[in-house]
Design a protein around this motif. Structure first.
Motif, PDB file in Angstrom:
ATOM      1  N   GLU A  59       0.759  -1.139  -0.002  1.00  0.00           N
ATOM      2  CA  GLU A  59      -0.022   0.140   0.172  1.00  0.00           C
ATOM      3  C   GLU A  59       0.729   1.359  -0.179  1.00  0.00           C
ATOM      4  N   ASP A  60       1.798   1.191   0.686  1.00  0.00           N
ATOM      5  CA  ASP A  60       2.995   2.238   0.705  1.00  0.00           C
ATOM      6  C   ASP A  60       3.458   2.392  -0.719  1.00  0.00           C
ATOM      7  N   PHE A  61       3.847   1.561  -1.454  1.00  0.00           N
ATOM      8  CA  PHE A  61       4.308   1.566  -2.582  1.00  0.00           C
ATOM      9  C   PHE A  61       3.419   2.196  -3.849  1.00  0.00           C
ATOM     10  N   ALA A  62       2.163   1.910  -3.361  1.00  0.00           N
ATOM     11  CA  ALA A  62       1.051   2.309  -4.181  1.00  0.00           C
ATOM     12  C   ALA A  62       0.873   3.859  -4.081  1.00  0.00           C
ATOM     13  N   PRO A  95      -6.076   6.346  -8.511  1.00  0.00           N
ATOM     14  CA  PRO A  95      -6.716   6.850  -7.157  1.00  0.00           C
ATOM     15  C   PRO A  95      -6.241   6.392  -5.835  1.00  0.00           C
ATOM     16  N   GLN A  96      -5.107   5.423  -6.073  1.00  0.00           N
ATOM     17  CA  GLN A  96      -4.525   4.866  -4.667  1.00  0.00           C
ATOM     18  C   GLN A  96      -3.669   5.969  -4.230  1.00  0.00           C
ATOM     19  N   LEU A  97      -3.112   6.762  -4.958  1.00  0.00           N
ATOM     20  CA  LEU A  97      -2.007   7.891  -4.474  1.00  0.00           C
ATOM     21  C   LEU A  97      -2.783   8.761  -3.628  1.00  0.00           C
ATOM     22  N   PHE A  98      -4.145   8.685  -3.749  1.00  0.00           N
ATOM     23  CA  PHE A  98      -5.013   9.515  -2.616  1.00  0.00           C
ATOM     24  C   PHE A  98      -5.544   8.905  -1.451  1.00  0.00           C
ATOM     25  N   GLN A  99      -5.068   7.548  -1.498  1.00  0.00           N
ATOM     26  CA  GLN A  99      -5.596   6.774  -0.543  1.00  0.00           C
ATOM     27  C   GLN A  99      -5.606   7.113   1.002  1.00  0.00           C
ATOM     28  N   LYS A 100      -4.378   7.887   1.317  1.00  0.00           N
ATOM     29  CA  LYS A 100      -3.874   8.137   2.712  1.00  0.00           C
ATOM     30  C   LYS A 100      -4.261   9.756   2.858  1.00  0.00           C
ATOM     31  N   VAL A 101      -4.855  10.306   1.907  1.00  0.00           N
ATOM     32  CA  VAL A 101      -5.204  11.878   2.094  1.00  0.00           C
ATOM     33  C   VAL A 101      -6.160  12.134   3.053  1.00  0.00           C
ATOM     34  N   LEU A 102      -5.816  12.988   3.972  1.00  0.00           N
ATOM     35  CA  LEU A 102      -6.932  13.451   5.198  1.00  0.00           C
ATOM     36  C   LEU A 102      -7.457  14.855   4.852  1.00  0.00           C
ATOM     37  N   VAL A 139      10.142 -11.382   3.228  1.00  0.00           N
ATOM     38  CA  VAL A 139      11.134 -10.501   2.857  1.00  0.00           C
ATOM     39  C   VAL A 139      11.440 -10.262   1.241  1.00  0.00           C
ATOM     40  N   ASP A 140      11.343 -11.531   0.797  1.00  0.00           N
ATOM     41  CA  ASP A 140      11.454 -12.069  -0.660  1.00  0.00           C
ATOM     42  C   ASP A 140      10.041 -11.147  -1.298  1.00  0.00           C
ATOM     43  N   ALA A 141       8.841 -11.371  -0.643  1.00  0.00           N
ATOM     44  CA  ALA A 141       7.746 -10.855  -1.123  1.00  0.00           C
ATOM     45  C   ALA A 141       7.858  -9.190  -1.258  1.00  0.00           C
ATOM     46  N   ILE A 142       8.554  -8.599  -0.309  1.00  0.00           N
ATOM     47  CA  ILE A 142       8.707  -7.115  -0.320  1.00  0.00           C
ATOM     48  C   ILE A 142       9.467  -6.862  -1.371  1.00  0.00           C
ATOM     49  N   ASP A 143      10.760  -7.737  -1.340  1.00  0.00           N
ATOM     50  CA  ASP A 143      11.636  -7.596  -2.550  1.00  0.00           C
ATOM     51  C   ASP A 143      10.932  -7.556  -3.919  1.00  0.00           C
ATOM     52  N   ASP A 144       9.993  -8.368  -4.243  1.00  0.00           N
ATOM     53  CA  ASP A 144       9.331  -8.626  -5.545  1.00  0.00           C
ATOM     54  C   ASP A 144       8.347  -7.323  -5.775  1.00  0.00           C
ATOM     55  N   ALA A 145       7.613  -6.933  -4.853  1.00  0.00           N
ATOM     56  CA  ALA A 145       6.745  -5.827  -5.188  1.00  0.00           C
ATOM     57  C   ALA A 145       7.680  -4.532  -5.055  1.00  0.00           C
ATOM     58  N   LEU A 146       8.894  -4.395  -4.416  1.00  0.00           N
ATOM     59  CA  LEU A 146       9.805  -3.396  -4.754  1.00  0.00           C
ATOM     60  C   LEU A 146      10.301  -3.151  -6.274  1.00  0.00           C
ATOM     61  N   LYS A 147      10.635  -4.499  -6.722  1.00  0.00           N
ATOM     62  CA  LYS A 147      11.127  -4.428  -8.048  1.00  0.00           C
ATOM     63  C   LYS A 147      10.258  -4.072  -9.270  1.00  0.00           C
ATOM     64  N   ARG A 148       8.769  -4.733  -8.852  1.00  0.00           N
ATOM     65  CA  ARG A 148       7.732  -4.192  -9.675  1.00  0.00           C
ATOM     66  C   ARG A 148       7.644  -2.500  -9.782  1.00  0.00           C
ATOM     67  N   LYS A 149       7.442  -2.312  -8.620  1.00  0.00           N
ATOM     68  CA  LYS A 149       7.332  -0.657  -8.484  1.00  0.00           C
ATOM     69  C   LYS A 149       8.635  -0.019  -9.072  1.00  0.00           C
ATOM     70  N   GLU A 150       9.700  -0.358  -8.975  1.00  0.00           N
ATOM     71  CA  GLU A 150      10.839   0.246  -9.513  1.00  0.00           C
ATOM     72  C   GLU A 150      10.738   0.132 -11.098  1.00  0.00           C
ATOM     73  N   THR A 151      10.332  -0.831 -11.593  1.00  0.00           N
ATOM     74  CA  THR A 151      10.122  -1.116 -13.024  1.00  0.00           C
ATOM     75  C   THR A 151       8.940  -0.090 -13.474  1.00  0.00           C
ATOM     76  N   GLU A 152       8.018  -0.049 -12.744  1.00  0.00           N
ATOM     77  CA  GLU A 152       6.867   0.847 -13.221  1.00  0.00           C
ATOM     78  C   GLU A 152       7.400   2.366 -13.183  1.00  0.00           C
ATOM     79  N   LEU A 153       7.909   2.628 -12.289  1.00  0.00           N
ATOM     80  CA  LEU A 153       8.604   3.956 -12.065  1.00  0.00           C
ATOM     81  C   LEU A 153       9.643   4.340 -13.197  1.00  0.00           C
ATOM     82  N   LEU A 154      10.313   3.577 -13.565  1.00  0.00           N
ATOM     83  CA  LEU A 154      11.480   3.899 -14.734  1.00  0.00           C
ATOM     84  C   LEU A 154      10.987   3.617 -16.055  1.00  0.00           C
TER      85      LEU A 154
END
Length: 184
Positions: free
Chosen positions: A22-25, A34-41, A167-182
């Motif tokens: 959720e933090d990565f999103a 819309p997830q960018l605004f999920q934590k907006v108060l 930890v591997d699950a977090i690394d996988d999500a991190l790699k996906r987000k990095e790929t999406e960002l780049l």
């Protein structure tokens, strides 16, 4: 007893991994999400209220988002809350009934900066996992008098395997987000 402790560890680690995703999103890539605004108060009559409870979020195009408030009197507060989001770079416009947000194109430097932010969030999530592991290990050590050393050693190995999986699950999500960002 040991099985209950290990089940508790797995449940807590699953929640930590979901929280990391959720933090990565919340870190924006090139598209409106819309997830960018999920934590907006939003300051709604003096009470911090999640944006999702005050308005609907629609994505009509890849780089624009429309926020339609349920209560038109909250329009200014919603616009201000969106304007106050750090690292967004978008300027919301208010036409009296909706707030339109156009996401600017990301530069290469900005993408690299977002990758650093995501990596920091990933490392924070791993620290949370290690904290959970430490607490569970203490719980297992407290059971030392009630169970044998062999069972305790087996439980610690199983705890290490559970931790490694998460930890591997977090690394996988991190790699996906990095790929999406780049991705341009």
């Amino acid at each position: 007893m040991i099985a209950d402790v290990l089940t508790d560890a797995e449940t807590r680690m699953d929640k930590a991994v979901e929280s990391a995703k959720e933090d990565f999103a919340t870190v924006r890539s090139g598209r409106a999400n819309p997830q960018l605004f999920q934590k907006v108060l939003v300051d709604y009559y003096g009470t911090p209220t999640p944006l999702a409870q005050l308005a609907s979020l629609n994505v009509p195009e890849a780089r624009s988002l429309i926020v339609t408030p349920y209560d038109k009197s909250a329009l200014k507060a919603i616009e201000q809350a969106i304007r106050d989001i750090p690292n967004l770079g978008a300027n919301p416009t208010n036409d009296g009934s909706i707030v339109r947000i156009t996401m600017p194109e990301l530069t290469a430097d900005r993408r690299k900066e977002f990758v650093k932010i995501v990596r920091t969030k990933g490392e924070d999530a791993k620290v949370r996992l290690r904290g959970i592991r430490r607490k569970i290990k203490d719980e297992l050590d407290a059971l030392k008098n009630d169970v044998g050393e062999d069972e305790l050693a087996r439980a610690e190995k199983e705890l290490d395997a559970i931790t490694r999986t998460h930890v591997d699950a977090i690394d996988d999500a991190l790699k996906r987000k990095e790929t999406e960002l780049l991705e341009v």
